[in-house]
Design a protein around this motif. Structure first.
Motif, PDB file in Angstrom:
ATOM      1  N   ALA A  55       0.840  -1.208   0.000  1.00 20.91           N
ATOM      2  CA  ALA A  55       0.000   0.000   0.000  1.00 20.91           C
ATOM      3  C   ALA A  55       0.867   1.249   0.000  1.00 20.91           C
ATOM      4  O   ALA A  55       0.612   2.189  -0.764  1.00 20.91           O
ATOM      5  CB  ALA A  55      -0.929  -0.011   1.208  1.00 20.91           C
ATOM      6  N   ARG A  56       1.893   1.249   0.825  1.00 18.37           N
ATOM      7  CA  ARG A  56       2.788   2.415   0.889  1.00 18.37           C
ATOM      8  C   ARG A  56       3.470   2.635  -0.455  1.00 18.37           C
ATOM      9  O   ARG A  56       3.552   3.756  -0.948  1.00 18.37           O
ATOM     10  CB  ARG A  56       3.813   2.213   2.010  1.00 18.37           C
ATOM     11  CG  ARG A  56       4.634   3.456   2.288  1.00 18.37           C
ATOM     12  CD  ARG A  56       5.511   3.360   3.540  1.00 18.37           C
ATOM     13  NE  ARG A  56       6.198   2.080   3.722  1.00 18.37           N
ATOM     14  CZ  ARG A  56       5.950   1.227   4.714  1.00 18.37           C
ATOM     15  NH1 ARG A  56       5.044   1.502   5.625  1.00 18.37           N
ATOM     16  NH2 ARG A  56       6.619   0.096   4.804  1.00 18.37           N
ATOM     17  N   LEU A  57       3.949   1.563  -1.090  1.00 19.40           N
ATOM     18  CA  LEU A  57       4.594   1.690  -2.403  1.00 19.40           C
ATOM     19  C   LEU A  57       3.622   2.164  -3.478  1.00 19.40           C
ATOM     20  O   LEU A  57       4.021   2.826  -4.435  1.00 19.40           O
ATOM     21  CB  LEU A  57       5.213   0.349  -2.808  1.00 19.40           C
ATOM     22  CG  LEU A  57       6.428  -0.093  -2.001  1.00 19.40           C
ATOM     23  CD1 LEU A  57       6.836  -1.513  -2.390  1.00 19.40           C
ATOM     24  CD2 LEU A  57       7.590   0.883  -2.183  1.00 19.40           C
ATOM     25  N   ALA A  58       2.346   1.820  -3.312  1.00 18.20           N
ATOM     26  CA  ALA A  58       1.324   2.236  -4.282  1.00 18.20           C
ATOM     27  C   ALA A  58       0.745   3.611  -3.945  1.00 18.20           C
ATOM     28  O   ALA A  58      -0.138   4.102  -4.654  1.00 18.20           O
ATOM     29  CB  ALA A  58       0.205   1.210  -4.328  1.00 18.20           C
ATOM     30  N   GLY A  59       1.220   4.223  -2.856  1.00 15.22           N
ATOM     31  CA  GLY A  59       0.713   5.533  -2.463  1.00 15.22           C
ATOM     32  C   GLY A  59      -0.701   5.480  -1.913  1.00 15.22           C
ATOM     33  O   GLY A  59      -1.443   6.452  -1.986  1.00 15.22           O
ATOM     34  N   GLN A  60      -1.067   4.341  -1.335  1.00 15.73           N
ATOM     35  CA  GLN A  60      -2.416   4.144  -0.788  1.00 15.73           C
ATOM     36  C   GLN A  60      -2.367   4.172   0.741  1.00 15.73           C
ATOM     37  O   GLN A  60      -1.403   3.740   1.350  1.00 15.73           O
ATOM     38  CB  GLN A  60      -2.977   2.783  -1.231  1.00 15.73           C
ATOM     39  CG  GLN A  60      -3.147   2.620  -2.701  1.00 15.73           C
ATOM     40  CD  GLN A  60      -4.400   3.321  -3.188  1.00 15.73           C
ATOM     41  OE1 GLN A  60      -5.328   3.564  -2.442  1.00 15.73           O
ATOM     42  NE2 GLN A  60      -4.410   3.648  -4.455  1.00 15.73           N
ATOM     43  N   ALA A  61      -3.460   4.635   1.340  1.00 16.55           N
ATOM     44  CA  ALA A  61      -3.601   4.553   2.789  1.00 16.55           C
ATOM     45  C   ALA A  61      -4.156   3.180   3.118  1.00 16.55           C
ATOM     46  O   ALA A  61      -5.168   2.771   2.556  1.00 16.55           O
ATOM     47  CB  ALA A  61      -4.542   5.639   3.282  1.00 16.55           C
ATOM     48  N   ALA A  62      -3.508   2.447   3.997  1.00 18.41           N
ATOM     49  CA  ALA A  62      -3.929   1.074   4.275  1.00 18.41           C
ATOM     50  C   ALA A  62      -4.670   0.915   5.584  1.00 18.41           C
ATOM     51  O   ALA A  62      -5.183  -0.151   5.862  1.00 18.41           O
ATOM     52  CB  ALA A  62      -2.716   0.155   4.251  1.00 18.41           C
TER      53      ALA A  62
END
Length: 115
Positions: free
Chosen positions: A99-106
């Motif tokens: 998620a962090r690598l995809a720029g998403q909040a997990a």
């Protein structure tokens, strides 16, 4: 889709119906690997699941970790099972890193043992 099972003379017969889905978490789901993962806290998720159980709401809840993502890519039956789940909970540091690598909040790690 929520599932309810009615007892009939010859056993159990599934009855499917659409219901207003219960939202787990206030934030929008995290979209990773083609899946919508619940973006919530452990406390909010636990409270919501308990409330659903008290209300006798039926739902399929799956935990998704890095191994699940690997299986998703190679096992069509497993991919289908995940796509039919009502809620997919992010489980483990691998999902948090993705998620962090995809720029998403997990949201929080909603692993089965803690939940």
């Amino acid at each position: 889709m929520l599932k309810r099972f009615d007892i009939m003379q010859d056993g159990f017969a599934p009855t499917y119906y659409r219901a207003t889905p219960v939202v787990l978490g206030a934030a929008a789901p995290t979209r990773l690997f083609g899946l919508d993962l619940v973006n919530s806290t452990l406390a909010e998720t636990a409270e919501t699941i308990i409330a659903m159980a008290r209300g006798r709401a039926c739902a399929t809840i799956q935990f998704v970790n890095a191994h699940c993502i690997n299986m998703l890519r190679t096992d069509a039956g497993y991919a289908d099972a995940l796509s039919r789940a009502d809620y997919l909970l992010p489980d483990g540091s691998g999902i948090a890193i993705a998620a962090r690598l995809a720029g998403q909040a997990a949201g929080e790690n909603l692993n089965g043992t803690d939940l």
